[in-house]
Design a protein around this motif. Structure first.
Motif, short mmCIF file in Angstrom:
data_model
loop_
_atom_site.label_atom_id
_atom_site.label_comp_id
_atom_site.label_asym_id
_atom_site.label_seq_id
_atom_site.Cartn_x
_atom_site.Cartn_y
_atom_site.Cartn_z
N LEU A 153 0.37 -1.22 -0.01
CA LEU A 153 -0.12 -0.08 0.14
C LEU A 153 0.73 1.26 -0.03
O LEU A 153 1.52 1.46 0.76
CB LEU A 153 -1.04 -0.09 1.07
CG LEU A 153 -1.79 1.15 1.41
CD1 LEU A 153 -3.52 0.79 2.60
CD2 LEU A 153 -1.12 2.42 1.45
N ARG A 154 0.67 1.83 -0.94
CA ARG A 154 1.76 3.27 -1.15
C ARG A 154 0.44 4.42 -1.20
O ARG A 154 -0.23 4.58 -2.94
CB ARG A 154 2.86 3.32 -2.32
CG ARG A 154 3.66 2.74 -1.40
CD ARG A 154 4.95 3.02 -2.74
NE ARG A 154 4.94 3.07 -3.51
CZ ARG A 154 5.64 3.21 -5.21
NH1 ARG A 154 6.43 4.22 -4.30
NH2 ARG A 154 5.13 2.80 -5.73
N LEU A 155 0.74 4.90 -0.27
CA LEU A 155 -0.35 6.56 -0.72
C LEU A 155 0.52 7.87 -0.27
O LEU A 155 0.93 8.18 0.73
CB LEU A 155 -1.67 6.78 0.39
CG LEU A 155 -2.61 8.11 0.65
CD1 LEU A 155 -4.29 7.12 0.03
CD2 LEU A 155 -2.15 8.86 0.98
N HIS A 156 0.64 8.54 -1.67
CA HIS A 156 1.68 9.89 -1.56
C HIS A 156 0.30 10.29 -1.05
O HIS A 156 -0.25 11.07 -1.62
CB HIS A 156 2.06 10.09 -2.25
CG HIS A 156 3.42 9.24 -3.36
ND1 HIS A 156 4.67 9.02 -2.74
CD2 HIS A 156 3.30 7.80 -3.67
CE1 HIS A 156 4.99 8.15 -3.12
NE2 HIS A 156 4.54 7.67 -3.81
N VAL A 157 0.67 11.42 0.37
CA VAL A 157 0.16 12.19 0.90
C VAL A 157 -0.01 13.76 0.28
O VAL A 157 0.87 14.05 -0.27
CB VAL A 157 -0.10 12.86 2.35
CG1 VAL A 157 -1.16 13.58 3.09
CG2 VAL A 157 -0.14 11.17 2.94
N ASP A 158 -1.21 14.45 -0.08
CA ASP A 158 -1.12 15.42 -0.50
C ASP A 158 -1.86 17.20 0.37
O ASP A 158 -1.69 17.84 0.18
CB ASP A 158 -1.50 15.59 -1.79
CG ASP A 158 -3.06 14.95 -2.45
OD1 ASP A 158 -4.03 15.32 -1.67
OD2 ASP A 158 -3.09 14.51 -3.35
N VAL A 188 -5.72 12.61 6.46
CA VAL A 188 -4.46 12.71 5.18
C VAL A 188 -5.39 12.03 3.35
O VAL A 188 -6.27 11.70 3.21
CB VAL A 188 -3.45 11.91 4.61
CG1 VAL A 188 -2.77 12.30 6.69
CG2 VAL A 188 -3.54 10.04 5.54
N THR A 189 -5.43 12.64 3.03
CA THR A 189 -5.53 12.27 1.32
C THR A 189 -4.32 12.09 0.28
O THR A 189 -3.69 13.04 0.33
CB THR A 189 -6.90 13.84 0.93
OG1 THR A 189 -5.85 14.92 0.64
CG2 THR A 189 -8.32 13.97 2.06
N GLY A 190 -4.87 11.64 -0.89
CA GLY A 190 -4.00 11.80 -2.12
C GLY A 190 -4.57 10.18 -2.53
O GLY A 190 -6.11 10.10 -2.41
N GLY A 205 3.79 15.95 0.95
CA GLY A 205 5.06 14.64 0.71
C GLY A 205 4.92 12.98 1.45
O GLY A 205 6.55 12.75 1.25
N ASP A 206 4.59 13.59 2.69
CA ASP A 206 5.06 11.23 3.06
C ASP A 206 3.81 10.45 2.69
O ASP A 206 3.07 10.55 1.37
CB ASP A 206 4.16 12.25 4.69
CG ASP A 206 5.09 12.70 5.38
OD1 ASP A 206 6.18 13.55 5.03
OD2 ASP A 206 4.36 13.24 6.55
N VAL A 207 4.70 9.72 2.96
CA VAL A 207 3.71 8.65 2.17
C VAL A 207 3.42 7.18 3.33
O VAL A 207 4.25 7.96 4.21
CB VAL A 207 5.05 7.33 1.28
CG1 VAL A 207 4.81 6.89 0.35
CG2 VAL A 207 5.74 8.37 0.61
N VAL A 208 2.75 6.87 3.28
CA VAL A 208 1.52 6.32 4.35
C VAL A 208 1.59 5.07 3.36
O VAL A 208 1.37 4.60 2.57
CB VAL A 208 0.31 6.31 4.23
CG1 VAL A 208 -1.05 5.79 4.65
CG2 VAL A 208 -0.57 8.02 4.98
N ALA A 209 2.25 3.68 3.90
CA ALA A 209 2.18 2.44 3.41
C ALA A 209 2.35 1.80 4.66
O ALA A 209 2.03 1.66 5.65
CB ALA A 209 4.17 2.60 3.05
N ALA A 238 -9.42 9.11 0.88
CA ALA A 238 -8.82 9.88 2.04
C ALA A 238 -9.24 8.40 2.89
O ALA A 238 -9.46 7.95 3.29
CB ALA A 238 -10.24 10.71 2.42
N LEU A 239 -7.95 9.06 4.97
CA LEU A 239 -8.02 8.46 5.60
C LEU A 239 -7.98 8.79 6.38
O LEU A 239 -7.12 9.90 7.01
CB LEU A 239 -6.57 7.34 5.36
CG LEU A 239 -6.09 6.24 4.22
CD1 LEU A 239 -4.91 5.68 4.21
CD2 LEU A 239 -7.36 5.49 3.89
N ASN A 240 -8.58 8.54 7.70
CA ASN A 240 -8.47 9.07 8.94
C ASN A 240 -8.25 7.77 9.85
O ASN A 240 -8.25 6.48 9.79
CB ASN A 240 -10.04 8.06 9.23
CG ASN A 240 -9.70 9.29 11.15
OD1 ASN A 240 -11.10 8.71 11.29
ND2 ASN A 240 -9.23 10.63 11.69
#
Length: 502
Positions: free
Chosen positions: A175-180, A192-194, A252-256, A238-240
């Motif tokens: 799982l990779r979500l680049h946060v914008d 966070v969203t991306g 710029g962060d990545v949720v993985a 969107a992740l809570n």
């Protein structure tokens, strides 16, 4: 069921991107008070676009102003197809071309062109220019957001194109979500969203915020403001998050999540492409790397041919096959982009074995262990540059006479003449298509240092007044001094870099 797809807008400022999105979706993506007051987009906007077939696309609306290209790049990195807007009364403009260069660097080759404001001018000229700039566009559709002309045809064109574009639904790895965006909702906490690049997001997932390595748990998942139990790659999500504060995660962060987790890296081996042959910077040039939603400075280390190592000043979270954009620092301009071949290489220079390995990686072949490092050979003595030709000397005289307001390179001399002047230390780049005489830059440096010594700092407006020039040249000159590590930007001011370290 069709794979999720994300559509991104592109185009010059005031060419009607946001008005067109509002007409197509009913959503005003200019949500900030400053955007509505100024009438221009500043931040990324999001909407859901329903198509005639019943399919829905996630839509990212990007700013068109040249000051916000980095924001545009952050939004474009996750898209699968584009919607380029070109106004009928303007035609192709500078940011039209730069946005097209960004799309090309990111490998986003499929899209539709909307010739906007078709009620104000004959769209034929702009349509011809669009076909010249984007010959692979699936369709060029005249539209008017004000009258509704062409909107149905545009929806149909996007629907037909979406049916042919492969989505990322099969990208079920890590799982990779680049946060914008990152914000707080009362009663819910950090959100966070991306765009989900790969993997699946679901409530209860244990995730890591990279590159810092903070751990969190997904409390809830939404797609277009609706809660879901599963979000697939290719969707705007969107992740809570539970376990992290708003200040601990941002753009710029990545949720993985998953294994093996990608690790932060300070080097990338990559295959590069440039917008034009003369856009290729010299070995050792400092430039900006845009990957995902993060922008970091780096040094370019040539490895031979199309291959180079990017030595990053801040970490990125990248995987093999990721695409990125390269931009100059002073002044900011899109130079090209590339694809990551090795996301965590050792620091090395060129070698025959390395080039063979990178060529295999570019062809998609399995990786083989890199050869053991060889002891460094003595650096050959660099030969003296050849004497300057009469044409190069004449170009140098023109630059010297122009002072701190040089004309475009095309009015000064040939590319080879300017390269020779750089080799002899008589000229420096002031942008992709502009050079400054080295003596002029030295004079500007002396005046800037004197002004900062007297006042403590200098602004763009201060240098503009000091030199009696335009803001455009003042900004370019200060950015050149930033790149030369003479000055350091602190907010809207510049200070002397050596004093800032004390």
């Amino acid at each position: 069921m069709s794979d999720p797809l994300t559509l991104g807008t592109a185009g010059h400022i005031d060419h009607g991107k946001t008005a067109l999105v509002r007409a197509l979706t009913g959503t005003d993506t200019d949500r900030l008070p400053e955007e509505r007051a100024r009438g221009i987009s500043i931040a990324l906007g999001y909407a859901r676009l329903a198509l005639p077939s019943g399919r829905a696309l996630s839509l990212v609306d990007v700013p068109g102003h040249e000051r916000f290209v980095r924001t545009m790049v952050a939004g474009a990195t996750g898209i699968d197809l584009y919607l380029m807007t070109i106004a009928a009364d303007d035609g192709v403009m500078p940011q039209t071309r730069e946005h097209a260069a960004v799309l090309a660097a990111l490998g986003v080759a499929r899209g539709v062109v909307a010739v906007t404001k078709a009620d104000l001018a004959d769209p034929a000229r702009a349509a011809d220019q669009a076909r010249g700039l984007l010959p692979e566009a699936a369709a060029v559709v005249p539209v008017s957001a004000r009258t509704g002309e062409g909107l149905d045809a545009l929806r149909t064109a996007l629907d037909s194109l979406a049916a042919t574009v492969p989505g990322r639904g099969g990208a079920t790895g890590v799982l990779r979500l680049h946060v914008d965006r990152s914000f707080t909702i009362r009663g819910a906490g950090t959100v966070v969203t991306g765009t989900l690049w790969s993997g699946v997001a679901a409530p209860g997932d244990e995730v890591v915020i990279l590159p810092e390595g903070r751990r969190a748990r997904v409390r809830a998942v939404q797609v277009h403001d609706a809660p879901v139990q599963r979000a697939a790659a290719g969707q705007r999500v969107a992740l809570n998050l539970a376990g992290v504060g708003r200040e601990e995660v941002g753009r710029g962060d990545v949720v993985a999540a998953g294994a093996p987790l990608p690790g932060p890296t300070f080097r990338l081996d990559a295959a590069l492409e440039w917008v034009a042959p003369d856009a290729r910077p010299d070995h050792g040039t400092r430039l900006a790397v845009h990957h995902g939603t993060r922008e970091v400075p780096a040094r370019l280390a040539e490895l031979g041919g199309r291959f180079a190592q990017l030595r990053l000043e801040q970490p990125l979270v990248a995987l093999r096959g990721d695409r990125f954009v390269l931009r100059s620092l002073a002044p900011p301009d899109t130079l090209g982009g590339g694809v990551v071949l090795d996301p965590s290489p050792p620091r090395h220079g060129p070698s025959r074995d390395l080039l063979a390995r990178l060529a295999r990686l570019e062809r998609g072949e399995p990786d083989a262990p890199p050869p053991p490092p060889q002891p460094p050979a003595a650096a050959p003595e660099r030969p003296d540059p050849l004497p300057l030709s009469d044409a190069a000397l004449a170009a140098g005289e023109r630059l010297l006479a122009a002072g701190h307001e040089p004309p475009p390179d095309a009015e000064v001399g040939r590319t080879a003449d300017l390269a020779a002047l750089r080799e002899h230390g008589r000229a420096v780049r002031l942008g992709r298509d502009m050079h400054l005489h080295a003596d002029v830059l030295a004079e500007v440096r002396s005046r800037v240092e004197a002004r900062i010594t007297r006042d403590g700092s200098i602004t763009i407006a201060g240098l503009r007044d000091e030199l009696g020039t335009s803001r455009r040249y003042a900004q370019a000159l200060l950015e050149a001094l930033d790149a030369a590590r003479v000055t350091l930007r602190v907010g809207d001011e510049r200070v002397l870099r050596d004093r800032a370290r004390r």
